[in-house]
Write a protein that holds these residues in place. Structure first.
Motif: not given
Length: 254
Positions: A194-198, A200-212, A219-224
């Motif tokens: 999953i390659d999502y705007h950052f 979405l990971f703020e709104k769904n805080p478990t998604w990083v660990k869930d995916a892994q 991946n997360s974009w576009t992070v400046n």
């Protein structure tokens, strides 16, 4: 410590394994274009990505009416729609740094010179499924012809494009961009990441660990901004896509 381990093994003690998290990898968004006299999706931006030794350089691909794959973010170049025109109509048009609009083949050949640089190949959504499917088949054929299957990773906002990539080339590395699928739903579609705007990971805080946990790359974009970069580094995402790759590299090595 060595003697302690030997003693522990001798008496049958359990020695816990020390887990070391893999370092987050840096992807230059549309190449490292934010440099003097440069442009997004240019060969120069690709070369700059390699120069600073990022993991990958991302670029955008669409197909012309007559089946030529070209590298450009927007659906048009200088007001000429790519999808509904032949390559002959656009082949001499230039991007902002003066380079002629690159074909995907031209771009990949330039990237092949740098085998340690991953080519993050985004197939853009098209107006019709037929054109998306043509773009997928042409892309798979091109990458195979150039012998770059191990260097290219695919991404797309189009679920159809991601599905077609996995259908026609199951071994390809495919990540979904749109953000409307949960990690489990992406896994069920056989996507690799999953390659999502950052946000979405703020709104769904478990998604990083869930995916892994499901074996998906995150991946997360576009992070400046440095704050957003650090928040994602703290979450231990696998990749971060940014217009500021050197800033991110400095944070990672801090």
């Amino acid at each position: 410590m060595k003697n302690l381990v030997k003693k522990a093994l001798f008496v049958g003690m359990f020695i816990p394994t020390v887990m070391i998290n893999a370092q987050t990898k840096v992807i230059a968004h549309r190449g490292y274009w934010d440099t003097p006299n440069n442009a997004q999706n240019s060969i120069q931006s690709l070369e700059m990505s390699n120069k600073i030794k990022v993991y990958g350089t991302e670029f955008d691909v669409s197909i012309t009416k007559d089946g030529v794959l070209v590298v450009n973010h927007d659906a048009d170049i200088q007001g000429v729609d790519i999808e509904s025109n032949t390559f002959d109509k656009i082949k001499n048009l230039k991007i902002k740094n003066g380079e002629v609009l690159p074909t995907a083949e031209h771009y990949l050949i330039a990237g092949k010179k740098h085998p340690n640089l991953k080519m993050i190949y985004e197939i853009k959504p098209h107006k019709t499924k037929e054109n998306e499917d043509r773009a997928v088949l042409a892309s798979i054929e091109l990458v195979k012809k150039l012998g770059m299957e191990d260097q290219v990773e695919y991404i797309s906002f189009s679920k159809n494009i991601c599905e077609q990539l996995k259908l026609h080339n199951p071994k390809s590395h495919v990540s979904y961009l749109k953000g409307d699928l949960t990690p489990q739903e992406a896994k069920d579609l056989n996507f690799d990441g999953i390659d999502y705007h950052f946000s979405l990971f703020e709104k769904n805080p478990t998604w990083v660990k869930d995916a892994q946990k499901l074996g998906l790359i995150v991946n997360s974009w576009t992070v400046n901004t440095k704050n957003d970069m650090q928040a994602l580094l703290d979450k231990k995402v696998d990749y971060i896509t940014t217009d500021k790759p050197e800033d991110l590299q400095k944070l990672i090595t801090k």
